[in-house]
Design an enzyme around this catalytic site. Structure first.
Site, PDB file in Angstrom:
ATOM      1  NE  ARG A  61      15.394  -5.649 -24.149  1.00 32.93           N
ATOM      2  CZ  ARG A  61      16.454  -5.814 -24.927  1.00 32.93           C
ATOM      3  NH1 ARG A  61      17.621  -5.307 -24.570  1.00 32.93           N
ATOM      4  NH2 ARG A  61      16.357  -6.476 -26.067  1.00 32.93           N
ATOM      5  CG  HIS A  97      19.222  -0.062 -26.560  1.00 30.66           C
ATOM      6  ND1 HIS A  97      17.957  -0.413 -26.187  1.00 30.66           N
ATOM      7  CD2 HIS A  97      19.915  -1.233 -26.649  1.00 30.66           C
ATOM      8  CE1 HIS A  97      17.857  -1.727 -26.062  1.00 30.66           C
ATOM      9  NE2 HIS A  97      19.061  -2.249 -26.336  1.00 30.66           N
TER      10      HIS A  97
END
Length: 309
Positions: free
Chosen positions: A224, A272
């Site tokens: 993250r 991502h």
């Protein structure tokens, strides 16, 4: 008859419905286009639904988070106290492992230097190093992190891993605690960040921690974005403290076009995509979690809210 609603900004209901129906033939499937009576919904498959989304389901008994990290669900004011199950399918593990192996190998084999030489039309020779001369540190030894660490070790890299609590993996030097983290950083050439985002990991890799890495080390972040202090990361890359980075996650996604990371030649940015869910491979576990919860038992891969994952 299980009544299941679906909402995702990334996944398609056309992929999930047939995959899940193979394991739950009597499934009553609901989407935003086919909502039915919200009071009948017992389980929701979701990825980052809009604010207030869960408040419409008074009979909700389970939320299946369509991803490995559940940080976007925890702390919502519309989510009742029901179990949250995260995904852990073999396809997701394989995709993540392939990305990590690619990113580590790219740095270990000096590929960014060759890419830069190609842009200059320069034949630049850099003598390859043995893989065991490259020290890889993996932060986070959950299902995804452990698989990546084991794959790298099997290739011949010297691999150490760090986790919140003690772990043991064959061929991996496993460390834990703050002293273990500092020791790992000080002896790492390529750092792979695979930690979930929790109160304890937010900003964990700040300027002080990044300074512990040997000068010129590379960083790979597939966990993250906020685990790494972004301003400190940018400064470390600008100064040469970090030699390069491969980044798949960021504080803000999509990464704003004006962000300085875009212009850095020593940074590879991907949107991502290090790992995605494969519905056909995840559906058996999702179906089993739904069956368990409707029978009054805990789901598979339940998120522990106190830990944040």
């Amino acid at each position: 008859m299980p009544v299941v609603a679906f909402h995702s900004s990334l996944d398609s209901p056309a992929d999930w419905e047939p995959a899940l129906r193979r394991h739950l033939p009597d499934l009553d499937w609901r989407t935003d286009e086919r909502p039915g009576d919200p009071a009948e919904v017992q389980a929701v498959l979701a990825w980052k639904p809009p604010p207030g989304y869960f408040a419409r389901f008074p009979g909700l008994r389970l939320v299946v988070n369509l991803g490995a990290g559940a940080d976007a669900l925890l702390g919502r004011d519309d989510l009742p106290a029901v179990p949250i199950s995260r995904l852990n399918d073999p396809g997701m593990v394989r995709l993540m492992t392939s990305y990590v192996v690619f990113a580590v190998t790219r740095h270990a084999r000096d590929i960014p230097a060759f890419e830069a030489a190609q842009r200059r039309r320069e034949w630049r020779y850099i003598h390859p190093r043995p893989l065991d001369a490259c020290r890889v540190g993996v932060l986070g030894l959950g299902e995804l992190g452990a698989a990546a660490a084991l794959a790298l070790a099997a290739m011949g890299y010297t691999v150490r891993g760090w986790s919140r609590s003690p772990k043991s993996l064959p061929g991996i030097g496993c460390l834990h605690g703050e002293a273990g983290l500092r020791a790992l950083l000080a002896a790492t050439d390529v750092l792979v960040v695979m930690l979930p985002l929790t109160g304890a990991t937010r900003g964990l890799l700040d300027a002080g921690m990044l300074a512990l890495l040997p000068r010129g080390a590379a960083l790979v972040n597939v966990g993250r974005g906020p685990v790494v202090a972004e301003a400190a990361l940018v400064e470390a890359l600008r100064s040469g403290r970090l030699g390069g980075a491969t980044l798949d996650v960021f504080d803000r996604e999509p990464l704003p076009p004006e962000h300085p990371l875009w212009a850095m030649e020593n940074v590879l940015i991907t949107p991502h995509i290090a790992s995605i869910t494969v519905p056909g491979e995840a559906a058996p576990d999702v179906a089993e979690s739904i069956r368990r919860v409707l029978a009054g038992r805990p789901p598979l891969h339940e998120v522990q809210a106190g830990r944040g994952y």
